[in-house]
Scaffold this active site. Structure first.
Site, PDB file in Angstrom:
ATOM      1  N   GLU A   1     -18.505 -15.687  12.430  1.00  0.00           N
ATOM      2  CA  GLU A   1     -17.281 -16.485  12.384  1.00  0.00           C
ATOM      3  C   GLU A   1     -17.636 -17.952  12.125  1.00  0.00           C
ATOM      4  OE1 GLU A   1     -14.263 -16.812  11.822  1.00  0.00           O
ATOM      5  OE2 GLU A   1     -13.083 -16.248  13.582  1.00  0.00           O
TER       6      GLU A   1
ATOM      7  N   ASP B   1     -12.052 -21.033  18.435  1.00  0.00           N
ATOM      8  CA  ASP B   1     -11.205 -22.079  19.006  1.00  0.00           C
ATOM      9  C   ASP B   1     -10.525 -21.503  20.247  1.00  0.00           C
ATOM     10  OD1 ASP B   1      -9.614 -24.297  19.370  1.00  0.00           O
ATOM     11  OD2 ASP B   1      -8.368 -23.985  17.604  1.00  0.00           O
TER      12      ASP B   1
END
Ligand code: 5GP
Length: 178
Positions: A101, A105
């Site tokens: 990735e 977040d």
């Protein structure tokens, strides 16, 4: 700053190179002695630049696949919805998979993808992220290989976009929000 819209550089090209080298070494050591090829899965589109550099630092036999999921649309606020827009090409049953990735977040996207991957009965699932923004985490994600932890700022470059722009910047910069 020559690139309009970028307020300042957060991570330089040199720092990126060092980080990717370290991650490649960690991953190589972790899977050393494995009998079957590692399946490295990049989450499009943000991870494609990192993925290209990372696989060349993994000194093991591997194959590459990609999955596209929708996340932020054209804004900077997460919708919370994750939709698979393009699925993997091959079965991962019984395989060792490494999910790659660009940034974790809230963790919403990655946690859902990890669950989806586990449902396909792979032998193992590990996750690697280039950037980690832990201050906004709402969904738990076990990150096995983490590049750089950053503060709560919206960043662009090195594959990360704002409205599809800035992906080609060789560094990671902080967006100048209007
Ligand atoms: P999460 O589901 O963890 O909240 O978000 C994951 C996705 O949101 C990332 O794959 C990335 O596409 C996007 N995202 C989160 N933070 C940033 C950021 O600071 N900059 C950019 N360009 N994308 C981000």
């Amino acid at each position: 700053m020559p690139d309009t819209g970028i307020a300042r550089i957060l991570i330089t090209e040199d720092e990126i190179k060092t980080t990717v080298g370290r991650l490649g070494a960690e991953i190589t050591a972790c899977y050393k002695g494995m009998t079957e090829e590692l399946v490295v899965i990049g989450l499009l589109r943000g991870s494609f630049v990192f993925m290209a550099d990372l696989i060349r630092q993994i000194k093991l036999p591997l194959i590459v696949d990609f999955m596209a999921v929708s996340t932020y649309g054209d804004g900077t606020v997460s919708s919370g919805d994750v939709k698979v827009a393009m699925d993997l090409d091959q079965s991962i049953e019984g395989r060792d998979i490494l999910l790659v990735e660009d940034i974790v977040d809230t963790g919403n996207t990655f946690s859902k993808i990890i669950r989806m991957m586990n449902n396909r009965n792979p032998r193992s699932v590990r996750v690697c992220t280039f950037l980690d923004k832990p201050s906004r985490r709402t969904a738990h994600v076990d990150i096995d290989f983490c590049g750089i932890t950053i503060p709560n700022e919206f960043v662009c470059g090195y594959g990360l976009d704002y409205a599809q722009r800035y992906r080609n910047l060789p560094y990671v910069g902080v967006l100048q929000l209007k």
